[in-house]
Scaffold this motif. Structure first.
Motif, mmCIF file in Angstrom:
data_model
loop_
_atom_site.group_PDB
_atom_site.id
_atom_site.type_symbol
_atom_site.label_atom_id
_atom_site.label_comp_id
_atom_site.label_asym_id
_atom_site.label_seq_id
_atom_site.Cartn_x
_atom_site.Cartn_y
_atom_site.Cartn_z
ATOM 1 N N UNK A 239 -46.319 30.011 -29.634
ATOM 2 C CA UNK A 239 -45.091 29.993 -28.840
ATOM 3 C C UNK A 239 -43.866 30.212 -29.733
ATOM 4 N N UNK A 240 -43.898 29.639 -30.929
ATOM 5 C CA UNK A 240 -42.791 29.826 -31.863
ATOM 6 C C UNK A 240 -42.654 31.274 -32.305
ATOM 7 N N UNK A 241 -43.792 31.933 -32.524
ATOM 8 C CA UNK A 241 -43.772 33.344 -32.915
ATOM 9 C C UNK A 241 -43.168 34.201 -31.810
ATOM 10 N N UNK A 242 -43.534 33.895 -30.568
ATOM 11 C CA UNK A 242 -42.978 34.640 -29.432
ATOM 12 C C UNK A 242 -41.471 34.407 -29.328
ATOM 13 N N UNK A 243 -41.063 33.156 -29.524
ATOM 14 C CA UNK A 243 -39.639 32.815 -29.442
ATOM 15 C C UNK A 243 -38.833 33.531 -30.516
ATOM 16 N N UNK A 244 -39.349 33.564 -31.736
ATOM 17 C CA UNK A 244 -38.639 34.241 -32.823
ATOM 18 C C UNK A 244 -38.577 35.743 -32.574
#
Length: 250
Positions: A239-244
């Motif tokens: 989820x963090x990768x998608x957000x970044x």
């Protein structure tokens, strides 16, 4: 690591200088787009290779990092140390700024892009080191606070970077000089390269730890994560990768 451990400000403050560089350079690249477009007679699409060359280096750098670590059979940063890795990343970025000399002399757009790519390649290694190191320099429970502060320093660089670079490049334009030479780009980036080199030397001989202590998870947390053999099995990472990805895209 003791839960009462306080933030080591003597180590943390030198570390956040690299956060400043990331914001300074990334935002300053937008100044180069109209400069290169005019100097090299580029289309709008061609001029956007400035951003592409810079940001694609993060992906390439990550892939190189994974390949090298796999060949070594051990994580690269843990092998050479956090402090050495940070200095190495700064030296790679400094090398990228040196490419602006022949690029300006030859008026070569591809060489300019190669310089930006190399600068960002160094940044990819720096970011791999600096973020977990910022958490390690104190109580892990306050690690997010240190990252937020470091992010504020990054935003400071983002704010003043375009102002300084624009003044350095377009300073003569205030006198009505519309024939801006590509040579004007060389000076600010060479000054930036010297700053990279100076900070690399400073951090090399600083008190930053080469192998910071790793926080031991409590027994409950350890049990819940025992079957996760890969970082990609943590949903918060995905989820963090998608957000970044979305954040940078915006």
């Amino acid at each position: 690591m003791s839960q009462t451990q306080k933030t080591n400000w003597g180590q943390f403050i030198p570390l956040v200088t690299v956060f400043f560089f990331w914001g300074f350079v990334a935002s300053s690249n937008d100044i180069l787009i109209p400069v290169f477009k005019k100097a090299f007679d580029l289309s709008q699409g061609e001029s956007q290779f400035v951003s592409l060359a810079f940001y694609i280096a993060y992906t390439v750098g990550s892939i190189i990092y994974m390949i090298v670590s796999a060949i070594m059979g051990k994580d690269l940063i843990n092998k050479i140390g956090y402090k050495n890795s940070l200095s190495l990343g700064l030296l790679i970025s400094a090398l990228g700024t040196l490419l602006f000399i022949p690029a300006a002399n030859l008026e070569s757009y591809p060489l300019m892009l190669a310089g930006l790519f190399t600068v960002a390649l160094g940044f990819s290694l720096q970011q791999t080191v600096a973020n977990p190191l910022a958490i390690a320099l104190g109580n892990p429970s306050t690690g997010s606070q240190r990252l937020t502060l470091a992010g504020g320093i990054n935003n400071l660089g983002t704010t003043i970077g375009p102002l300084i670079v624009a003044y350095a490049i377009f300073g003569s334009a205030s006198n009505g000089d519309s024939n801006l030479s590509i040579e004007a780009v060389k000076t600010p980036y060479l000054c930036l390269g010297l700053a990279f080199l100076a900070v690399a030397i400073f951090l090399k001989f600083s008190s930053l730890p080469s192998h910071p202590e790793q926080e031991v998870e409590d027994s409950v947390d350890t049990v819940s994560h025992k079957d996760r053999s890969s970082a990609l099995k943590y949903p918060q990472l995905i989820l963090g990768m998608i957000a970044i990805f979305l954040y940078v895209g915006v």
